[in-house]
Design an enzyme around this catalytic site. Structure first.
Site, mmCIF file in Angstrom:
data_model
loop_
_atom_site.group_PDB
_atom_site.id
_atom_site.type_symbol
_atom_site.label_atom_id
_atom_site.label_comp_id
_atom_site.label_asym_id
_atom_site.label_seq_id
_atom_site.Cartn_x
_atom_site.Cartn_y
_atom_site.Cartn_z
ATOM 1 N N ALA A 1 2.229 0.600 -6.404
ATOM 2 C CA ALA A 1 1.071 1.217 -5.774
ATOM 3 C C ALA A 1 0.754 2.568 -6.202
ATOM 4 O O ALA A 1 1.636 3.269 -6.749
ATOM 5 C CB ALA A 1 1.102 1.456 -4.154
ATOM 6 N N GLY B 1 3.747 -3.196 -4.768
ATOM 7 C CA GLY B 1 2.605 -3.791 -4.530
ATOM 8 C C GLY B 1 2.206 -4.830 -5.585
ATOM 9 O O GLY B 1 1.525 -5.920 -5.290
ATOM 10 N N GLU C 1 3.943 -7.914 -4.430
ATOM 11 C CA GLU C 1 3.460 -8.460 -3.476
ATOM 12 C C GLU C 1 2.093 -9.418 -3.720
ATOM 13 O O GLU C 1 1.947 -10.401 -3.111
ATOM 14 C CB GLU C 1 3.116 -7.519 -2.267
ATOM 15 C CG GLU C 1 4.210 -6.760 -1.825
ATOM 16 C CD GLU C 1 4.026 -5.465 -1.131
ATOM 17 O OE1 GLU C 1 4.472 -5.274 0.351
ATOM 18 O OE2 GLU C 1 3.360 -4.262 -1.586
ATOM 19 N N GLU D 1 10.377 0.003 -2.429
ATOM 20 C CA GLU D 1 9.862 0.936 -1.478
ATOM 21 C C GLU D 1 10.679 1.903 -0.703
ATOM 22 O O GLU D 1 10.305 2.970 -0.199
ATOM 23 C CB GLU D 1 8.877 -0.074 -0.548
ATOM 24 C CG GLU D 1 7.534 -0.476 -1.026
ATOM 25 C CD GLU D 1 7.804 -1.689 -1.726
ATOM 26 O OE1 GLU D 1 6.607 -2.310 -2.190
ATOM 27 O OE2 GLU D 1 8.709 -2.050 -1.945
#
Length: 265
Positions: A68, A115, A118, A138
């Site tokens: 991200a 991300g 993900e 994270e």
């Protein structure tokens, strides 16, 4: 058939009924709010184009998606409400990918972190380059995965492996990702896009759109319910296909020992 369409931080190219979706947010293809918006528009475009029967998602350049855009998102971390909104919005886009009734294949060409992983896990299938790096780091930021990672990683691998990867921020290569069931296959980088293309075209060019969509619906819905309820979902979808023109063509082609020519009807 070949055409290309631009969206925010991504673009789509269509060939042989396969849409190739490229994430392009240099230098590392990080997921920003603009990228999330672009991905959502891309998925809508793919969903609404009846000529597209399969999708390949990859990253432009050396990265798949390196995570991200932390610098942009940091402003969202000053309140629980802003943080939750960011998570929910991103989850909604990835859910849209997972629920698409056309198979989506992630071609993981490089760093696939946070991300990025993900997003890859929201795809129906994943092929990774041997050289790729996959992980959910994270916790290094004092966070947890917020775009679906805690849920999909445990479902694709197992509870223990997911906890190990998330709690240690472990990053693994393509071959290890294949060994734990996180990706379908790992191949040398030079072979990656051809491998993804072959898989996508094996579906898009040889199968009926109706049975493709029904298969995805049966598997997706079945995983969210009991086994008996899953059997009922399968039976209902099977019955609906039993009266289609494509089913008749498939049976006739089998009897006549020829390749079926499906018309998606």
């Amino acid at each position: 058939m070949s055409n290309e369409k631009q969206f925010s931080n991504c673009h789509v190219k269509v060939e042989n009924h396969v849409a190739y979706l490229f994430v392009n947010n240099p230098p590392a293809n990080v997921i920003s709010s603009e990228t999330v918006s672009g991905l959502s528009a891309c998925v809508d475009y793919v969903a609404n184009d009846s000529e597209i029967k399969a999708v390949v998602i990859t990253g432009e350049g050396k990265f798949f998606i390196a995570g991200a855009d932390i610098k942009e998102f940091v402003s969202a971390f000053d309140s629980e409400d802003k943080g939750k909104l960011l998570s929910v919005e991103a989850q909604a886009v990835l859910n849209k990918i997972e629920q698409l009734n056309k198979p989506v294949i992630a071609a993981i060409n490089g760093a696939c972190l946070g991300g990025g992983l993900e997003l890859a896990m929201s795809c129906h299938m994943r092929i990774a380059a041997d050289e790729a790096k996959l992980g959910q780091p994270e916790l290094n930021l004092g966070l947890i995965p917020g775009f679906g990672g805690t849920q999909r990683l445990a479902r694709l691998t197992n509870k223990s492996k997911a906890l190990e990867m998330i709690l240690t921020s472990k990053v693994i290569g393509g071959k290890e990702a294949e060994s734990i069931g996180l990706v379908n296959k790992s191949v040398p980088l030079v072979e990656l896009m051809n491998e993804a293309k072959q898989l996508a075209e094996a579906i898009a060019l040889k199968k009926s759109r109706l049975s493709i969509a029904a298969t995805i619906e049966a598997v997706n819905k079945g995983l969210e319910t009991t086994l008996d309820e899953g059997f009922a979902i399968e039976a209902d979808l099977w019955a609906k296909l039993f009266t289609t023109e494509d089913m008749k063509e498939g049976v006739n082609a089998f009897i006549e020992k020829r390749e079926a020519e499906f018309q998606d009807k």
